[in-house]
Design an enzyme around this catalytic site. Structure first.
Site, PDB file in Angstrom:
ATOM      1  N   LYS A   5      26.540   2.544 -83.408  1.00  0.00           N
ATOM      2  CA  LYS A   5      26.975   3.755 -84.125  1.00  0.00           C
ATOM      3  C   LYS A   5      25.777   4.332 -84.844  1.00  0.00           C
ATOM      4  O   LYS A   5      24.813   3.617 -85.121  1.00  0.00           O
ATOM      5  CB  LYS A   5      28.056   3.381 -85.145  1.00  0.00           C
TER       6      LYS A   5
ATOM      7  N   ASP B  66      30.968  12.367 -83.074  1.00  0.00           N
ATOM      8  CA  ASP B  66      31.897  11.770 -84.061  1.00  0.00           C
ATOM      9  C   ASP B  66      32.116  12.873 -85.100  1.00  0.00           C
ATOM     10  O   ASP B  66      31.817  14.051 -84.813  1.00  0.00           O
ATOM     11  CB  ASP B  66      31.294  10.500 -84.695  1.00  0.00           C
TER      12      ASP B  66
HETATM   13  P1  NDP Z   1      36.031  16.095 -86.734  1.00  0.00           P
HETATM   14  O1  NDP Z   1      34.794  16.280 -87.499  1.00  0.00           O
HETATM   15  O2  NDP Z   1      36.284  16.928 -85.534  1.00  0.00           O
HETATM   16  O3  NDP Z   1      37.309  16.228 -87.697  1.00  0.00           O
HETATM   17  C1  NDP Z   1      37.459  15.434 -88.823  1.00  0.00           C
HETATM   18  C2  NDP Z   1      38.686  15.925 -89.572  1.00  0.00           C
HETATM   19  O4  NDP Z   1      38.908  15.058 -90.681  1.00  0.00           O
HETATM   20  C3  NDP Z   1      38.513  17.322 -90.137  1.00  0.00           C
HETATM   21  O5  NDP Z   1      39.763  17.946 -90.183  1.00  0.00           O
HETATM   22  C4  NDP Z   1      37.988  17.027 -91.550  1.00  0.00           C
HETATM   23  O6  NDP Z   1      38.233  18.076 -92.474  1.00  0.00           O
HETATM   24  C5  NDP Z   1      38.799  15.813 -91.904  1.00  0.00           C
HETATM   25  N1  NDP Z   1      38.099  15.009 -92.915  1.00  0.00           N
HETATM   26  C6  NDP Z   1      36.825  14.543 -92.861  1.00  0.00           C
HETATM   27  N2  NDP Z   1      36.512  13.873 -93.982  1.00  0.00           N
HETATM   28  C7  NDP Z   1      37.610  13.921 -94.748  1.00  0.00           C
HETATM   29  C8  NDP Z   1      37.935  13.412 -96.015  1.00  0.00           C
HETATM   30  N3  NDP Z   1      37.040  12.718 -96.731  1.00  0.00           N
HETATM   31  N4  NDP Z   1      39.189  13.652 -96.499  1.00  0.00           N
HETATM   32  C9  NDP Z   1      40.105  14.349 -95.765  1.00  0.00           C
HETATM   33  N5  NDP Z   1      39.852  14.859 -94.552  1.00  0.00           N
HETATM   34  C10 NDP Z   1      38.633  14.640 -94.063  1.00  0.00           C
HETATM   35  O7  NDP Z   1      36.065  14.540 -86.337  1.00  0.00           O
HETATM   36  P2  NDP Z   1      36.894  13.814 -85.218  1.00  0.00           P
HETATM   37  O8  NDP Z   1      38.225  14.445 -85.062  1.00  0.00           O
HETATM   38  O9  NDP Z   1      36.021  13.670 -84.038  1.00  0.00           O
HETATM   39  O10 NDP Z   1      37.053  12.355 -85.845  1.00  0.00           O
HETATM   40  C11 NDP Z   1      38.139  12.001 -86.715  1.00  0.00           C
HETATM   41  C12 NDP Z   1      38.211  10.492 -86.807  1.00  0.00           C
HETATM   42  O11 NDP Z   1      38.413   9.928 -85.510  1.00  0.00           O
HETATM   43  C13 NDP Z   1      36.969   9.795 -87.352  1.00  0.00           C
HETATM   44  O12 NDP Z   1      37.371   8.629 -88.063  1.00  0.00           O
HETATM   45  C14 NDP Z   1      36.228   9.379 -86.094  1.00  0.00           C
HETATM   46  O13 NDP Z   1      35.364   8.305 -86.320  1.00  0.00           O
HETATM   47  C15 NDP Z   1      37.401   8.983 -85.229  1.00  0.00           C
HETATM   48  N6  NDP Z   1      37.152   8.979 -83.792  1.00  0.00           N
HETATM   49  C16 NDP Z   1      36.743  10.109 -83.131  1.00  0.00           C
HETATM   50  C17 NDP Z   1      36.568  10.070 -81.770  1.00  0.00           C
HETATM   51  C18 NDP Z   1      36.236  11.308 -80.998  1.00  0.00           C
HETATM   52  O14 NDP Z   1      36.210  11.219 -79.754  1.00  0.00           O
HETATM   53  N7  NDP Z   1      36.022  12.430 -81.604  1.00  0.00           N
HETATM   54  C19 NDP Z   1      36.717   8.818 -80.989  1.00  0.00           C
HETATM   55  C20 NDP Z   1      37.236   7.719 -81.772  1.00  0.00           C
HETATM   56  C21 NDP Z   1      37.402   7.802 -83.119  1.00  0.00           C
HETATM   57  P3  NDP Z   1      37.022  19.086 -92.851  1.00  0.00           P
HETATM   58  O15 NDP Z   1      36.877  19.987 -91.665  1.00  0.00           O
HETATM   59  O16 NDP Z   1      37.500  19.770 -94.085  1.00  0.00           O
HETATM   60  O17 NDP Z   1      35.829  18.206 -93.101  1.00  0.00           O
END
Ligand code: NDP
Length: 448
Positions: free
Chosen positions: A126, A166
């Site tokens: 990572k 990510d």
């Molecule tokens: P994105 O950046 O596309 O989206 C993240 C989302 O979570 C946004 O809506 C963001 O809001 C919100 N968010 C981030 N930090 C916080 C916080 N501290 N409190 C509340 N909301 C928060 O990321 P992904 O959708 O790609 O990833 C989401 C999760 O899934 C992560 O844990 C990632 O590690 C995991 N993941 C992702 C994969 C992928 O293929 N994308 C694969 C496997 C796991 P805002 O826009 O306001 O920051």
């Protein structure tokens, strides 16, 4: 003292300033107790737990870049190459101000087991940076990505370490990083996944994590003699995972009533309008207030500390898809009191240990992210396969492989839990199934 407790004690002392890493290791090692205790002397003699909890290497570096005002900015870059017993290191790059070594280590550690569960040949790693992409211009994003890759390129390669997206790293960032890698190395190779479709990306990679989460959830629901149709679902987040979780849940006949971001959440009792959500988040890159403004049935709520946010509603299924530790014990109590029937994690470690245990004690089937969100990395590995054979598969082909992998993961973790007398404990099942394969490879390869 048991071998597991001994190792946990050492890690708590040695990495005391890394709470997320300690949390992840505690959760995994606790659930591995039945496996370790069966053969404790062998694991102790080979120092398996010490080796699997210590990364092969941790790379930290300076990322200098020039902003639009001509000012030099400096961020910190990370790549943790955790374990390559079953394949090249594989895991995403997180760009978020909260990123530090402990967070990258927790994510890299979890990635070992998740990647093993996919049945594909990928090890765990990572990376990322404390860079905040919010509010930056495209030019600033490019400058940062180029500087980040200038250093990272020394440590990665198609058969060595293959990073992906990510939080904060989407198609735009991957594109800038790929361009810089190519320029520095003079190599056109599958060194990153999540690439654009015109330069080696895989169809269905964008959808994969959210879709995969739903394929696994659907199989779990079916195996409990139930069906997805008509289920009411709470989703948190509104990023890549959340959007495609909403889309597939809706396609399967369920109704998603919530989404959120870091400043607030939306409750939409008529069901989230996925096309509108995509327009607001993927095209305009705007806040959820815009979604609520464009849709009559939606309420927008500003996030306040101590509130349950998306977890306060009466739903059948909860799918946390935002970030780590976003669903705590009070949220879990609220969901259980409201009759939640299934929980599956789209994000990495979004549920605290206490909340996980509360669901388990109350017999709510709960699948952790290691298994439930493995669809993203599985499809990344399928992207690597396509790059290696210099071919592109159709959306249907990738999607059907993804579905097969997710259904297979559900049965694999279910069987592993049953084998060790913990039927229904999918968290333990995932850790055990993931661990056994990696450890067998480690033992076969000798002390290294
Ligand atoms: P994105 O950046 O596309 O989206 C993240 C989302 O979570 C946004 O809506 C963001 O809001 C919100 N968010 C981030 N930090 C916080 C916080 N501290 N409190 C509340 N909301 C928060 O990321 P992904 O959708 O790609 O990833 C989401 C999760 O899934 C992560 O844990 C990632 O590690 C995991 N993941 C992702 C994969 C992928 O293929 N994308 C694969 C496997 C796991 P805002 O826009 O306001 O920051």
């Amino acid at each position: 003292m048991s071998y597991v407790d001994e190792v946990l004690e050492k890690i708590k002392k040695r990495d005391a300033d890394q709470p997320e890493f300690i949390q992840a290791v505690t959760e995994v090692l606790d659930s591995l107790r039945p496996v370790i205790e069966k053969d404790e002397q062998k694991y102790r003699d080979l120092a398996i737990l010490e080796r699997i909890t210590e990364p092969d290497r941790q790379i930290m570096f300076r990322v200098p870049w020039v902003d639009d005002n001509g000012k030099v900015q400096v961020n910190r870059g990370f790549r943790v190459q955790f374990n390559n017993a079953i394949g090249p290191y594989k895991g995403g790059l997180r760009l978020h101000p909260s990123v530090n070594l402990g967070i990258i280590k927790f994510l890299g550690f979890e990635q070992i087991f998740k990647n093993s569960l996919t049945t594909l040949p990928i090890g765990g790693g990572k990376g990322g940076s404390d860079f905040d992409p919010k509010g930056k211009s495209d030019n600033e994003i490019m400058k940062f990505c180029q500087s980040f890759m200038t250093e990272l390129s020394k440590y990665i390669g198609a058969d060595e370490d293959v990073p992906a997206g990510d939080i904060g790293t989407g198609a735009r960032e991957i594109g800038f990083m790929f361009g810089q890698y190519k320029r520095i190395k003079g190599l056109y190779e599958g060194v990153l996944t999540g690439k654009g479709l015109t330069y080696g990306g895989s169809l269905a990679r964008t959808e994969a994590t959210g879709y995969g989460l739903l394929y696994l959830t659907e199989e779990m629901v079916k195996c409990h003699g139930d069906k997805m149709e008509g289920k009411v679902v709470a989703v948190s987040g509104s990023g890549n995972v959340a959007i495609y979780a909403c889309q597939k849940a809706t396609q399967l006949g369920a109704k998603v009533v919530t989404v959120s971001d870091s400043t607030g959440w939306v409750y939409d009792p008529e069901g989230i309008d996925v096309a509108l959500l995509k327009e607001v988040k993927e095209v305009k890159r705007a806040r959820l207030t815009e979604y609520a403004a464009a849709r009559k049935s939606a309420e927008y709520h500003e996030k306040k500390n101590g509130e349950h946010g998306v977890w306060q509603y009466k739903v059948d299924i909860a799918l946390p898809c935002a970030t780590q530790n976003e669903l705590d014990i009070e949220d879990a109590k609220m969901l259980v009191a409201n009759g939640v029937k299934y929980v599956a994690e789209g994000a990495n470690m979004p549920t605290t240990i206490e909340a996980t245990q509360y669901f388990q004690k109350n017999n709510v089937p709960f699948v952790g992210g290691k298994a439930a969100n493995a669809g993203g990395v599985a499809t990344s590995a399928l992207e690597m396969s396509q790059n290696s054979e210099r071919l592109s598969w159709s959306f249907e082909e990738v999607d059907s492989k993804l579905k097969g992998i997710m259904v297979g993961i559900y049965h694999n973790i279910d069987d592993a839990a049953k084998e060790y007398g913990m039927e229904g404990n999918y968290v333990a099942g995932a850790n055990i199934a993931g661990f056994k394969k990696v450890v067998e490879a480690m033992i076969a390869q000798g002390v290294c």
